[in-house]
Motif scaffolding. Structure first.
Motif, PDB file in Angstrom:
ATOM      1  N   GLY A 190      11.237   3.208   7.147  1.00 50.51           N
ATOM      2  CA  GLY A 190      11.033   1.883   7.740  1.00 50.51           C
ATOM      3  C   GLY A 190       9.606   1.405   7.867  1.00 50.51           C
ATOM      4  N   PRO A 191       8.668   2.215   8.398  1.00 45.12           N
ATOM      5  CA  PRO A 191       7.280   1.763   8.444  1.00 45.12           C
ATOM      6  C   PRO A 191       6.692   1.567   7.037  1.00 45.12           C
ATOM      7  CG  PRO A 191       7.631   3.545   9.995  1.00 45.12           C
ATOM      8  CD  PRO A 191       8.857   3.471   9.136  1.00 45.12           C
ATOM      9  N   ALA A 192       5.815   0.605   6.916  1.00 42.22           N
ATOM     10  CA  ALA A 192       5.125   0.339   5.654  1.00 42.22           C
ATOM     11  C   ALA A 192       3.747  -0.210   5.965  1.00 42.22           C
ATOM     12  CB  ALA A 192       5.913  -0.650   4.791  1.00 42.22           C
TER      13      ALA A 192
ATOM     14  N   LEU B 254       0.829  -1.194   0.000  1.00 41.90           N
ATOM     15  CA  LEU B 254       0.000   0.000   0.000  1.00 41.90           C
ATOM     16  C   LEU B 254       0.867   1.249   0.000  1.00 41.90           C
ATOM     17  CD1 LEU B 254      -2.742   1.374   0.139  1.00 41.90           C
ATOM     18  CD2 LEU B 254      -2.841   0.836   2.579  1.00 41.90           C
ATOM     19  N   THR B 255       1.824   1.324   0.925  1.00 42.30           N
ATOM     20  CA  THR B 255       2.704   2.490   0.986  1.00 42.30           C
ATOM     21  C   THR B 255       3.847   2.202   1.945  1.00 42.30           C
ATOM     22  OG1 THR B 255       2.710   4.916   1.203  1.00 42.30           O
ATOM     23  CG2 THR B 255       1.547   3.670   2.908  1.00 42.30           C
ATOM     24  N   GLY B 256       4.853   3.080   1.942  1.00 37.87           N
ATOM     25  CA  GLY B 256       5.916   3.030   2.925  1.00 37.87           C
ATOM     26  C   GLY B 256       7.118   2.221   2.503  1.00 37.87           C
TER      27      GLY B 256
ATOM     28  N   VAL C  95       5.512  10.000   5.650  1.00 37.29           N
ATOM     29  CA  VAL C  95       5.867  11.192   6.419  1.00 37.29           C
ATOM     30  C   VAL C  95       7.197  10.952   7.125  1.00 37.29           C
ATOM     31  CG1 VAL C  95       5.156  12.740   8.271  1.00 37.29           C
ATOM     32  CG2 VAL C  95       3.420  11.653   6.811  1.00 37.29           C
ATOM     33  N   LEU C  96       8.179  11.819   6.891  1.00 38.85           N
ATOM     34  CA  LEU C  96       9.437  11.770   7.617  1.00 38.85           C
ATOM     35  C   LEU C  96       9.372  12.728   8.794  1.00 38.85           C
ATOM     36  CD1 LEU C  96      12.027  11.631   4.700  1.00 38.85           C
ATOM     37  CD2 LEU C  96      11.258   9.756   6.173  1.00 38.85           C
ATOM     38  N   LEU C  97       9.727  12.251   9.978  1.00 36.33           N
ATOM     39  CA  LEU C  97       9.679  13.063  11.184  1.00 36.33           C
ATOM     40  C   LEU C  97      10.976  13.853  11.341  1.00 36.33           C
ATOM     41  CD1 LEU C  97       8.048  10.491  13.629  1.00 36.33           C
ATOM     42  CD2 LEU C  97       6.942  12.162  12.138  1.00 36.33           C
TER      43      LEU C  97
ATOM     44  N   ARG D 172      13.134   8.632  11.692  1.00 37.07           N
ATOM     45  CA  ARG D 172      11.839   7.958  11.894  1.00 37.07           C
ATOM     46  C   ARG D 172      10.800   8.541  10.945  1.00 37.07           C
ATOM     47  NH1 ARG D 172      12.780   3.454  15.233  1.00 37.07           N
ATOM     48  NH2 ARG D 172      14.585   4.020  16.515  1.00 37.07           N
ATOM     49  N   GLY D 173       9.719   7.788  10.746  1.00 32.65           N
ATOM     50  CA  GLY D 173       8.656   8.267   9.877  1.00 32.65           C
ATOM     51  C   GLY D 173       7.367   7.505  10.113  1.00 32.65           C
ATOM     52  N   PHE D 174       6.320   7.948   9.430  1.00 32.66           N
ATOM     53  CA  PHE D 174       5.022   7.279   9.442  1.00 32.66           C
ATOM     54  C   PHE D 174       4.661   6.868   8.024  1.00 32.66           C
ATOM     55  CE2 PHE D 174       3.813  10.552  12.927  1.00 32.66           C
ATOM     56  CZ  PHE D 174       4.396   9.780  13.921  1.00 32.66           C
ATOM     57  N   ALA D 175       4.108   5.686   7.870  1.00 36.68           N
ATOM     58  CA  ALA D 175       3.433   5.297   6.630  1.00 36.68           C
ATOM     59  C   ALA D 175       1.936   5.473   6.869  1.00 36.68           C
ATOM     60  CB  ALA D 175       3.747   3.852   6.266  1.00 36.68           C
TER      61      ALA D 175
END
Length: 250
Positions: free
Chosen positions: A83-85, A75-77, A100-102, A111-114
């Motif tokens: 790292g998150p997906a 789906l994404t990431g 999203v990169l934090l 760190r980031g969010f998928a």
């Protein structure tokens, strides 16, 4: 007595979907990838919230192979979210995705969010996969960013999950469980601890849901048919968290 199984995915007559959501730190697929795929496939998830997806050489190919071998699609990431997906079944209709990169603290890991907005049945759902910092203060800040991100997705219902790097008594975990449902605490099912490679064993991986979602059960799928102890040990250094959730429709 054997643990009762979580309900299978389905769509209720009123259009409300019953979803199976798996959160799993896969350690960059450095272990037994066949065992990893078997665990994911046996859990029959609609969504897989991945942490530590491959991020370097041929990372897309590696993640695509895992998705195909476990009955999912990307789906994404991945590297684009540090790292998150998110993987999903073909049951999902994708509305949009965003990685999203934090903010980067010098000397710390990026760190980031998928994130994604998807539709199942008559429900529109926000989804977020995260892997919070090893540093206590930074984790707390990132948990606040996670809540802000969910609030800005423009959806009534949302699901978030990931490796929090701390247990339920930690400040980041408490912030999230105060604003969202900690699915394991609401409806315990299966095993509890997700990190068993150090003492004490801890629950540092979790699935959260916004208040309107009905939590039917959540925990480590120790007794799920097709999930063996040998595969759980061989697949990665974390244990997965499986949740069954019913999302209401207006």
């Amino acid at each position: 007595m054997a643990t009762p199984l979580l309900p299978n995915s389905r769509t209720e007559p009123d259009g409300s979907p019953l979803l199976r959501v798996l959160s799993y730190n896969i350690r960059s697929m450095r272990d037994d990838t066949d065992a990893l795929a078997r665990v994911i496939s046996a859990c029959a998830p609609d969504l897989v919230l991945v942490q530590e997806a491959p991020r370097f050489f041929r990372w897309r190919k590696k993640l695509a192979r895992l998705a195909a071998d476990s009955g999912q699609v990307i789906l994404t990431g991945g590297a684009t979210a540090a790292g998150p997906a998110i993987l999903c079944s073909l049951r999902a209709t994708v509305e949009r995705t965003e990685d999203v990169l934090l903010p980067l603290t010098p000397g710390h890991h990026r760190r980031g969010f998928a994130t994604a907005v998807v539709r199942f049945g008559g429900a529109r759902v926000g989804v977020l996969s995260c892997h919070l910092s090893l540093q206590k203060g930074e984790r707390r800040e990132q948990a606040g960013m996670l809540l802000d991100r969910l609030a800005g997705m423009g959806v009534e219902h949302a699901i978030a999950g990931g490796d929090l790097n701390e247990g339920p008594d930690g400040p980041a975990f408490r912030l999230l469980s105060g604003a969202l449902q900690d699915c394991r605490a609401v409806a315990p099912w299966g095993g509890e601890e997700t990190w068993r490679y150090g003492e004490p064993h801890r629950r540092i991986d979790a699935v959260f849901a916004t208040k309107g979602i009905e939590v039917l059960g959540c925990g480590v799928p120790l007794d799920q048919p097709g999930v063996s102890s040998a595969d759980l040990i061989a697949a990665t250094d974390h244990l997965p968290v499986l949740a069954a959730l019913r999302v209401p429709v207006a």
